[in-house]
Design a protein around this motif. Structure first.
Motif, PDB file in Angstrom:
ATOM      1  N   ILE A   2      12.062  56.202  40.016  1.00 44.67           N
ATOM      2  CA  ILE A   2      10.697  55.757  40.311  1.00 44.67           C
ATOM      3  C   ILE A   2       9.691  56.767  39.762  1.00 44.67           C
ATOM      4  O   ILE A   2       8.661  56.388  39.183  1.00 44.67           O
ATOM      5  CB  ILE A   2      10.502  55.578  41.831  1.00 44.67           C
ATOM      6  N   TYR A   3      10.013  58.042  39.917  1.00 41.91           N
ATOM      7  CA  TYR A   3       9.092  59.127  39.554  1.00 41.91           C
ATOM      8  C   TYR A   3       8.741  59.107  38.067  1.00 41.91           C
ATOM      9  O   TYR A   3       7.562  59.199  37.695  1.00 41.91           O
ATOM     10  CB  TYR A   3       9.745  60.451  39.950  1.00 41.91           C
ATOM     11  N   VAL A   4       9.761  58.965  37.212  1.00 42.32           N
ATOM     12  CA  VAL A   4       9.522  59.068  35.771  1.00 42.32           C
ATOM     13  C   VAL A   4       8.598  57.964  35.241  1.00 42.32           C
ATOM     14  O   VAL A   4       7.607  58.259  34.553  1.00 42.32           O
ATOM     15  CB  VAL A   4      10.862  59.090  35.000  1.00 42.32           C
ATOM     16  N   PRO A   5       8.859  56.667  35.513  1.00 44.21           N
ATOM     17  CA  PRO A   5       7.929  55.648  35.000  1.00 44.21           C
ATOM     18  C   PRO A   5       6.543  55.707  35.632  1.00 44.21           C
ATOM     19  O   PRO A   5       5.546  55.398  34.967  1.00 44.21           O
ATOM     20  CB  PRO A   5       8.637  54.326  35.325  1.00 44.21           C
ATOM     21  N   VAL A   6       6.444  56.113  36.908  1.00 44.51           N
ATOM     22  CA  VAL A   6       5.127  56.217  37.549  1.00 44.51           C
ATOM     23  C   VAL A   6       4.300  57.315  36.886  1.00 44.51           C
ATOM     24  O   VAL A   6       3.110  57.124  36.589  1.00 44.51           O
ATOM     25  CB  VAL A   6       5.280  56.479  39.068  1.00 44.51           C
ATOM     26  N   VAL A   7       4.920  58.461  36.640  1.00 45.91           N
ATOM     27  CA  VAL A   7       4.212  59.552  35.958  1.00 45.91           C
ATOM     28  C   VAL A   7       3.830  59.132  34.541  1.00 45.91           C
ATOM     29  O   VAL A   7       2.732  59.452  34.056  1.00 45.91           O
ATOM     30  CB  VAL A   7       5.092  60.821  35.938  1.00 45.91           C
ATOM     31  N   ALA A   8       4.714  58.391  33.882  1.00 47.71           N
ATOM     32  CA  ALA A   8       4.401  57.907  32.531  1.00 47.71           C
ATOM     33  C   ALA A   8       3.192  56.972  32.555  1.00 47.71           C
ATOM     34  O   ALA A   8       2.333  57.024  31.666  1.00 47.71           O
ATOM     35  CB  ALA A   8       5.614  57.190  31.942  1.00 47.71           C
ATOM     36  N   LEU A   9       3.119  56.118  33.584  1.00 49.76           N
ATOM     37  CA  LEU A   9       1.971  55.219  33.712  1.00 49.76           C
ATOM     38  C   LEU A   9       0.677  56.000  33.876  1.00 49.76           C
ATOM     39  O   LEU A   9      -0.367  55.642  33.325  1.00 49.76           O
ATOM     40  CB  LEU A   9       2.166  54.295  34.922  1.00 49.76           C
ATOM     41  N   LEU A  38      10.057  69.034  36.515  1.00 49.01           N
ATOM     42  CA  LEU A  38       9.801  69.581  37.850  1.00 49.01           C
ATOM     43  C   LEU A  38      10.893  69.254  38.870  1.00 49.01           C
ATOM     44  O   LEU A  38      11.322  70.141  39.609  1.00 49.01           O
ATOM     45  CB  LEU A  38       8.436  69.115  38.353  1.00 49.01           C
ATOM     46  N   PRO A  39      11.358  67.989  38.976  1.00 45.36           N
ATOM     47  CA  PRO A  39      12.417  67.706  39.960  1.00 45.36           C
ATOM     48  C   PRO A  39      13.661  68.548  39.739  1.00 45.36           C
ATOM     49  O   PRO A  39      14.277  69.024  40.707  1.00 45.36           O
ATOM     50  CB  PRO A  39      12.708  66.213  39.753  1.00 45.36           C
ATOM     51  N   SER A 191      10.809  48.852  34.880  1.00 45.83           N
ATOM     52  CA  SER A 191      11.595  50.035  35.254  1.00 45.83           C
ATOM     53  C   SER A 191      11.361  50.406  36.711  1.00 45.83           C
ATOM     54  O   SER A 191      12.297  50.801  37.420  1.00 45.83           O
ATOM     55  CB  SER A 191      11.228  51.212  34.339  1.00 45.83           C
ATOM     56  N   ILE A 192      10.117  50.302  37.162  1.00 48.32           N
ATOM     57  CA  ILE A 192       9.799  50.636  38.552  1.00 48.32           C
ATOM     58  C   ILE A 192      10.450  49.642  39.509  1.00 48.32           C
ATOM     59  O   ILE A 192      10.989  50.028  40.558  1.00 48.32           O
ATOM     60  CB  ILE A 192       8.269  50.676  38.756  1.00 48.32           C
ATOM     61  N   VAL A 193      10.441  48.368  39.151  1.00 49.98           N
ATOM     62  CA  VAL A 193      11.101  47.348  39.985  1.00 49.98           C
ATOM     63  C   VAL A 193      12.597  47.613  40.069  1.00 49.98           C
ATOM     64  O   VAL A 193      13.212  47.515  41.143  1.00 49.98           O
ATOM     65  CB  VAL A 193      10.831  45.933  39.424  1.00 49.98           C
ATOM     66  N   GLN A 194      13.211  47.959  38.936  1.00 47.60           N
ATOM     67  CA  GLN A 194      14.634  48.289  38.940  1.00 47.60           C
ATOM     68  C   GLN A 194      14.913  49.491  39.835  1.00 47.60           C
ATOM     69  O   GLN A 194      15.879  49.508  40.603  1.00 47.60           O
ATOM     70  CB  GLN A 194      15.106  48.577  37.514  1.00 47.60           C
ATOM     71  N   ALA A 195      14.049  50.512  39.764  1.00 49.96           N
ATOM     72  CA  ALA A 195      14.226  51.704  40.592  1.00 49.96           C
ATOM     73  C   ALA A 195      14.062  51.379  42.070  1.00 49.96           C
ATOM     74  O   ALA A 195      14.841  51.842  42.911  1.00 49.96           O
ATOM     75  CB  ALA A 195      13.227  52.773  40.169  1.00 49.96           C
ATOM     76  N   CYS A 196      13.052  50.594  42.407  1.00 46.98           N
ATOM     77  CA  CYS A 196      12.830  50.216  43.812  1.00 46.98           C
ATOM     78  C   CYS A 196      13.983  49.364  44.339  1.00 46.98           C
ATOM     79  O   CYS A 196      14.369  49.485  45.512  1.00 46.98           O
ATOM     80  CB  CYS A 196      11.507  49.465  43.953  1.00 46.98           C
ATOM     81  N   THR A 197      14.541  48.516  43.484  1.00 51.77           N
ATOM     82  CA  THR A 197      15.705  47.715  43.881  1.00 51.77           C
ATOM     83  C   THR A 197      16.894  48.627  44.170  1.00 51.77           C
ATOM     84  O   THR A 197      17.613  48.433  45.157  1.00 51.77           O
ATOM     85  CB  THR A 197      16.071  46.723  42.759  1.00 51.77           C
ATOM     86  N   THR A 198      17.097  49.632  43.315  1.00 48.77           N
ATOM     87  CA  THR A 198      18.181  50.593  43.539  1.00 48.77           C
ATOM     88  C   THR A 198      17.996  51.313  44.870  1.00 48.77           C
ATOM     89  O   THR A 198      18.946  51.464  45.649  1.00 48.77           O
ATOM     90  CB  THR A 198      18.228  51.624  42.397  1.00 48.77           C
TER      91      THR A 198
END
Length: 337
Positions: A2-9, A38-39, A191-198
Motif C-alpha cells: 500500500i505504501y509504495v503506490p500511495v507515495v508514488a501517487l 525508509l521501511p 495496485s492499491i486495491v490489490q494491496a488492500c485486498t491482500t
C-alpha cells in the motif's frame, strides 16, 4: 504494497527539481526511491534492538547466552529485582536438540545444517512443503505483473468478453503498451486495491486462526484460489475480470507464510534457518518458472495457461493435506520434551 503506490501517487504530481551538479538533479523519481528505502531502514533498526532467540542459542549449545536473554526478559516482565533464580529457574532446555556442536567454518556448517533436512521424516516434510510453496509462489508472484497489463487492455477494447478472448483481441489488434512511462491515478489505484485486498485476506486468516488449524485454513484458501481461477473461464465484465484476477493472485500469496510456518514447527530449531532458506529458493524458482511459462504459452493456448495454475493450486492443496496435523506436531513435541 500500500505504501509504495500511495507515495508514488503523492510524488508523481510534484515538481521536484533541485540542481546538484552539471546534469545531475534531485527529482521526484529520486525522492521516491529514497522514500521507499525508509521501511527497510526502520526495519533494520528495529531488528538490531531485538535480542537473539533463546531457542536458537539452545539449539547451538550456547546455554549461558540463552539464560542471559531469558534473564533480560524476566526483568522486563517481572521487575528489576526479579531474577530467574528467584523464580526457581536454574536451567532451560527444549526438545529435539542437535547431537553435535554447530560448526561455523564455511562448507562444514552448510553441510551439517542442510543435509539432515533431506533425511528421514524431514525429507517428506521438505518435499511436500517445497512443492506447495513452489506453486503458491508461482501463482502469487508470477501472475502479479499481468494485473496492470489486463487493466490497460480492458480500457482499449470495447465489449464484454472473457479474459482469454480479451487477450486474443489485443494481439489481433496489435495493442501495445505506450513507450512513454505514464503513471496515472487509475494504474496506481489497481495496485492499491490489490494491496488492500491482500491486507483484508491476511486479517481474515488471522481471525480464522482463532478457530481453525493452519492446515485447514491453507486448504480452504488454496481450494478457493483454484475455484476463483476457474471463474476466469466465464466472467466477462472488465471490472469483474480484474477483481477475480486479483483474488486469484492474492489467495495463494496470503497462504505462503502460513505454509512455511508449518515447516518451521516440523523441523528442529537448528535446522529451521536452512529449511526456510531452501523453501524460499524453491519459491523463487517457482516465480521464474511461472513467468517463463506464461510468456511462452499465453499466445498459443491462453485457456491452458491460466487453467494450468488452477491445476497447480489443486496439487498444492493435496500436498498441504498430506502434511502432519497440528495435533501430531503438538503431541510429538510434548513426547520429546
Amino acid at each position: 504494497m500500500i505504501y509504495v503506490p500511495v507515495v508514488a501517487l503523492i510524488l508523481m504530481y510534484s515538481k521536484i527539481h533541485v540542481h546538484v551538479w552539471e546534469n545531475y538533479a534531485i527529482t521526484n523519481w529520486r525522492v521516491l526511491i529514497l522514500v521507499n528505502l525508509l521501511p527497510g531502514i526502520i526495519g533494520v533498526c528495529l531488528l538490531y534492538r531485538i535480542p537473539e532467540s533463546p531457542k536458537y542459542y539452545l539449539s547451538v549449545h550456547k546455554h549461558a547466552e540463552a539464560m542471559a536473554v531469558l534473564e533480560k526478559c524476566c526483568r522486563a516482565n517481572k521487575g528489576k529485582n526479579v531474577t530467574l533464580a528467584s523464580l526457581g529457574v536454574e536451567k532451560v532446555t527444549q526438545p529435539r536438540l542437535s547431537d553435535y556442536e554447530i560448526q561455523h567454518n564455511g562448507f562444514t556448517s552448510l553441510w551439517y545444517d542442510t543435509v539432515p533436512l533431506f533425511k528421514g521424516e524431514y525429507l517428506r516434510y521438505m518435499i511436500l512443503t517445497s512443492i506447495s510453496t513452489y506453486i503458491l509462489f508461482g501463482a502469487g508472484f508470477g501472475l502479479t505483473i499481468w494485473v496492470l497489463r489486463i487493466r490497460f487492455i480492458s480500457q482499449q477494447i470495447v465489449g464484454n468478453m472473457i479474459l482469454c478472448d480479451l487477450l486474443d483481441q489485443s494481439q489481433n489488434s496489435n495493442i501495445t503498451l505506450e513507450q512513454v512511462c505514464d503513471i496515472n491515478l487509475d494504474s496506481m489505484m489497481v495496485s492499491i486495491v490489490q494491496a488492500c485486498t491482500t491486507l483484508t485476506v491476511l486479517i481474515i486468516i488471522t481471525i480464522l486462526l482463532l478457530f481453525l488449524t493452519r492446515r485447514t485454513i491453507l486448504l480452504i484458501f488454496t481450494l478457493l484460489g483454484a475455484f476463483v481461477g476457474c471463474l476466469l473461464n466465464f466472467v466477462q465484465l472488465d471490472a469483474v475480470i480484474i477483481a477475480v484476477f486479483i483474488m486469484f493472485i492474492v489467495l495463494p500469496l496470503c497462504c505462503l507464510r502460513l505454509a512455511i510456518s508449518i515447516l518451521i514447527d516440523l523441523v528442529p530449531t537448528h535446522l529451521r534457518a536452512k529449511g526456510v532458506a531452501v523453501i524460499f529458493l524453491v519459491g523463487r524458482i517457482g516465480v521464474m518458472t511461472s513467468s517463463l511459462f506464461v510468456g511462452y504459452t499465453l499466445k498459443f493456448c491462453c485457456l491452458g495457461t491460466f487453467n494450468a495454475f488452477v491445476l497447480g493450486l489443486l496439487v498444492a492443496a493435496i500436498m498441504i493435506f498430506l502434511l502432519p496435523t497440528e495435533y501430531y506436531i503438538k503431541h510429538r513435541d510434548d513426547k520429546n520434551a
